[in-house]
Design a protein around this motif. Structure first.
Motif, PDB file in Angstrom:
ATOM      1  N   ILE A 134       3.551  -3.225  -3.257  1.00  0.00           N
ATOM      2  CA  ILE A 134       4.339  -2.178  -2.389  1.00  0.00           C
ATOM      3  C   ILE A 134       3.706  -1.319  -2.130  1.00  0.00           C
ATOM      4  O   ILE A 134       3.937  -0.607  -0.958  1.00  0.00           O
ATOM      5  CB  ILE A 134       5.760  -2.147  -3.102  1.00  0.00           C
ATOM      6  N   GLY A 135       2.907  -0.305  -2.954  1.00  0.00           N
ATOM      7  CA  GLY A 135       2.634   0.983  -2.832  1.00  0.00           C
ATOM      8  C   GLY A 135       1.620   1.112  -1.743  1.00  0.00           C
ATOM      9  O   GLY A 135       1.176   1.992  -1.466  1.00  0.00           O
ATOM     10  N   GLN A 136       0.969  -0.238  -1.380  1.00  0.00           N
ATOM     11  CA  GLN A 136      -0.111  -0.306  -0.297  1.00  0.00           C
ATOM     12  C   GLN A 136       0.516  -0.557   1.087  1.00  0.00           C
ATOM     13  O   GLN A 136      -0.212  -0.655   2.101  1.00  0.00           O
ATOM     14  CB  GLN A 136      -1.063  -1.520  -0.699  1.00  0.00           C
ATOM     15  N   MET A 137       1.784  -0.604   1.109  1.00  0.00           N
ATOM     16  CA  MET A 137       2.405  -1.039   2.530  1.00  0.00           C
ATOM     17  C   MET A 137       2.860   0.487   2.888  1.00  0.00           C
ATOM     18  O   MET A 137       3.324   1.348   2.514  1.00  0.00           O
ATOM     19  CB  MET A 137       3.600  -1.724   2.044  1.00  0.00           C
ATOM     20  N   SER A 138       2.847   0.352   4.353  1.00  0.00           N
ATOM     21  CA  SER A 138       3.243   1.334   5.187  1.00  0.00           C
ATOM     22  C   SER A 138       4.841   1.495   5.231  1.00  0.00           C
ATOM     23  O   SER A 138       5.474   0.518   4.552  1.00  0.00           O
ATOM     24  CB  SER A 138       2.683   1.490   6.554  1.00  0.00           C
TER      25      SER A 138
END
Length: 380
Positions: A134-138
């Motif tokens: 999730i932390g890598q999603m915009s």
């Protein structure tokens, strides 16, 4: 949209610390429609959403689902899912596991879970992102995950509590179209909360304008805009358009659009069936060359411009030479709106401008109320 009523609120009263938040609210929401609860902060729209979700119980009144009283039924037993403004995703789970969370709680078998999650991620445009954290999603991608997590459970009603509030303007515009597409494809009821008038007018089948814990008006975006039922609705909706048109939107940005971008923007708005007066006016002023003034939708938008006199004399004078060669309908409506604000403008009636000739003063046309012909009275 189905004519059958899926949710009914009957004589709802909600009080917090002695303050009445909802005051005898009555509302019917029809199956498979996109309904927006619109109003200023504190009007009771999010409280209404929480009542439908089951997160809050009324002090008085009933919440009915398909005619059955569900007041007191806990959220997990209602065929309703909610997308929150902050998404509430699990940061320690990847995209696949976030979407699969509700299915695992229902103890579905792994094969069914994999199939449903992959199908839903494809619907929201995230195929191939299953193992992404999730932390890598915009921001926009996280919102799609939240929507997928809600829709994969196949709810009858999806509640959206200002889900676009944290996005930048460009992404918010894109997601407005995306949400409308998803609602049509999934064929379920969307109940959307916002204080943004443009979002409500752009996305909705039905708009519910609220203020002071009461419903002020219910209708289509066109009805709300063209025929406000009281002074609050007129000021809240038309006042917004006037503010936008009087300097809060950069006309230069529209002027600088490439043909491709301008046409894509207009086509996107046309595709969801709602033209707002400010959009028609801005493109009439900034890019008249790409508009088809024979389009009835555009003429309706221009009638809104006339009705609210939402063009200033200064804007009319500035852009008259630009739009007048492209269509007498646009010229007449825009001139009439400006002339309504400044009677002296009647001496500047619309006239074609030919290359190599200076603009000449022309005899005034009759006032808008007395112009004859099929396109003369913008209110008919």
């Amino acid at each position: 949209m189905d004519n059958s009523v899926i949710v009914s609120l009957r004589d709802i009263v909600v009080e917090f610390d002695g303050q009445r938040i909802l005051d005898g609210l009555n509302l019917d929401i029809h199956d498979k429609e996109f309904v927006t609860l619109l109003g200023p902060s504190g009007c009771g729209k999010t409280t209404t959403l929480r009542l439908i979700a089951g997160f809050l119980e009324p002090n008085a009144g009933q919440v009915l689902l398909k005619g059955q009283d569900i007041t007191g039924v806990p959220p997990y037993k209602r065929p309703v899912n909610t997308v929150f403004q902050k998404y509430a995703l699990f940061p320690h789970l990847n995209v696949f596991e976030n979407v699969a969370f509700g299915l695992r709680l229902k103890k579905m078998d792994e094969e069914t879970i994999r199939r449903k999650v992959r199908d839903m991620l494809e619907v929201v445009g995230l195929k191939g992102f299953e193992r992404r954290s999730i932390g890598q999603m915009s921001g926009g991608q996280q919102q799609r995950v939240a929507i997928a997590r809600s829709l994969v459970n196949e709810p009858e009603i999806l509640l959206l509590d200002e889900p676009l509030g944290a996005l930048d303007l460009k992404l918010r515009k894109e997601m407005q179209l995306e949400l409308k597409r998803l609602q049509r494809e999934m064929n379920i009821t969307f109940i959307y909360v916002t204080h943004d008038q443009e979002e409500a007018l752009t996305m909705s089948d039905t708009v519910v304008v609220m203020n002071g814990g009461k419903v002020q008006q219910i209708g289509t975006p066109e009805d709300i805009y063209n025929e406000p039922k009281n002074a609050f609705v007129a000021d809240y909706i038309a006042g917004f358009a006037s503010d936008v048109l009087r300097g809060k939107v950069d006309l230069g940005a529209i002027e600088r659009m490439t043909d491709e971008d301008a046409i894509r923007t207009l086509t996107g708005i046309r595709g969801i069936g709602t033209w707002t007066a400010e959009m028609i006016l801005l493109f009439s002023l900034g890019r008249p060359d790409i508009l088809s003034f024979g389009d009835l939708a555009i003429q309706r938008g221009l009638r809104m411009v006339y009705h609210h006199k939402a063009i200033t004399p200064a804007l009319f004078r500035k852009y008259q030479r630009r739009f007048s060669p492209y269509g007498s309908v646009a010229s007449l409506y825009l001139w009439a709106a400006a002339a309504g604000a400044d009677p002296e403008l009647r001496d500047y009636a619309p006239m074609p401008v030919k290359k190599g000739r200076s603009r000449k003063r022309r005899k005034a046309l009759p006032t808008p109320q007395s112009v004859s012909g099929p396109s003369a009275d913008p209110r008919t």
